[in-house]
Design an enzyme around this catalytic site. Sequence first.
Site, short mmCIF file in Angstrom:
data_model
loop_
_atom_site.label_atom_id
_atom_site.label_comp_id
_atom_site.label_asym_id
_atom_site.label_seq_id
_atom_site.Cartn_x
_atom_site.Cartn_y
_atom_site.Cartn_z
N ARG A 115 2.23 -1.89 -6.19
CA ARG A 115 2.19 -0.68 -7.00
C ARG A 115 3.48 0.13 -6.96
O ARG A 115 4.02 0.52 -7.99
CB ARG A 115 1.03 0.20 -6.51
CG ARG A 115 0.71 1.38 -7.41
CD ARG A 115 -0.39 2.27 -6.79
NE ARG A 115 -1.59 1.54 -6.47
CZ ARG A 115 -2.61 1.29 -7.32
NH1 ARG A 115 -2.55 1.76 -8.54
NH2 ARG A 115 -3.67 0.61 -6.93
N GLY A 120 0.80 -1.23 0.00
CA GLY A 120 0.00 0.00 0.00
C GLY A 120 0.82 1.27 0.00
O GLY A 120 0.27 2.35 0.25
N CYS A 155 -16.81 3.14 -26.99
CA CYS A 155 -18.07 3.87 -27.11
C CYS A 155 -18.67 4.07 -25.73
O CYS A 155 -19.81 3.66 -25.46
CB CYS A 155 -19.03 3.10 -27.99
SG CYS A 155 -18.29 2.71 -29.58
#
Length: 398
Positions: free
Chosen positions: A273, A234, A349
Amino acid sequence: MITPSVRARVERLDAGELPAYIHDLAGLRAHVAGVRAALPERVELYYAAKANPAPEILAALAGGVDGCEVSSGGELAHVRAHLPDTPLAFGGPGKTAAELVTALDLGVERFHVESGHELRLLAALAARHAPDRDVDVLLRVNLPLGPEVLRGAALAMGGDPSPFGLDPDGVEACLGLFRGPDAGRLRLRGIHAHLASGLDADTQVDVAGRVVAWSLALADRHGVELHEVNVGGGMAVDYANPADRFDWRRLGAGLDRILAGRPRLTLRVEPGRALTAYCGWYATEVLDVKHSHGEAFAILRGGTHHLRTPAAKGHDQPFTVVAGTNPWPHPWPRPAVHDTHVTLAGQLCTPKDVLARHKPITRLRAGDRVAFALAGAYAWNISHHDFLMHPHPTFHYV
Ligand SMILES: *Cc1c(COP(=O)(O)O)cnc(C)c1O
């Protein structure tokens, strides 16, 4: 902030190879070596493979980390196959019996157990499948630390009701099983806590100190030895200010203070991360530039079906423009904008297919290339690749 080798690759790639993920493995190895060097010896560095399990990334990390945390049977088999000598910790809620058996067969080093039922299941399966081996367990606790501790967390998993881990009294209830007749060779080695993501170093140290204090008090109360505390991952990545990096030396110094006077204690961190985000770029080209009700839009080849991170986290992905030639020798001038703000959208889209919103730009033209930074973690592997059936990107390692 784009590295020279990545920029050169973005310029050189054939248009047919775009969009492309480009990973700077030399940069990754240097970064991880810096992280390792910032941590005390008694802090083990595990990599949370779910951030980016690409074999090339794992291979680049192999020498720099002490182990990997895996969160599914799939990750377990994959990481074991690619890094056979790297210790593994098997975590995650909802482990199936088949996954636990695989983990026992592969001899994973640590089981992060998330509930009383899972602990009993593991004990029963271990008695059958690994009767001659120690099976080392950390109990995952959901400590109620409260919002004043987990301040600024992007994603809090601790304290509030959650599917993750055991409440403190649930941990206490589990301790009895290790002493009971069904324990077999299950051994309680310590406590695991991964309570939030997006924390700065001071908050990480604060959380780690509380988890360790709670764990050691628990050990005292029950007369058991707990020598390992995994304080989770984290560590923050700041997508708005990529140069503002997590302060690993500050974390290392703080964890060193926690270890002081506790010679038998080993700490472990398991970031994902903050280890791999910086090594990846998602590069593509501008297909069209246009105005819509007064605002400029650039339409890119690709989009959030390749790089879901900005849509998932609700941020703007930082990027660099790399000038490109007009790929289409049309007789009319190529669409362009100058000195304005532009929104970078993809080919899907859906209005959610935006990579960066209303960003200042000096010049952007159809045919220019754009390289999005911080795309080395939770990027391709969390994206909905096949929505709309556009081609997948190509992958490059420099
Ligand atoms: C996801 C996860 C991590 C890694 O989190 P990052 O925010 O990528 O550092 C570590 N431990 C557990 C248990 C996780 O679920």
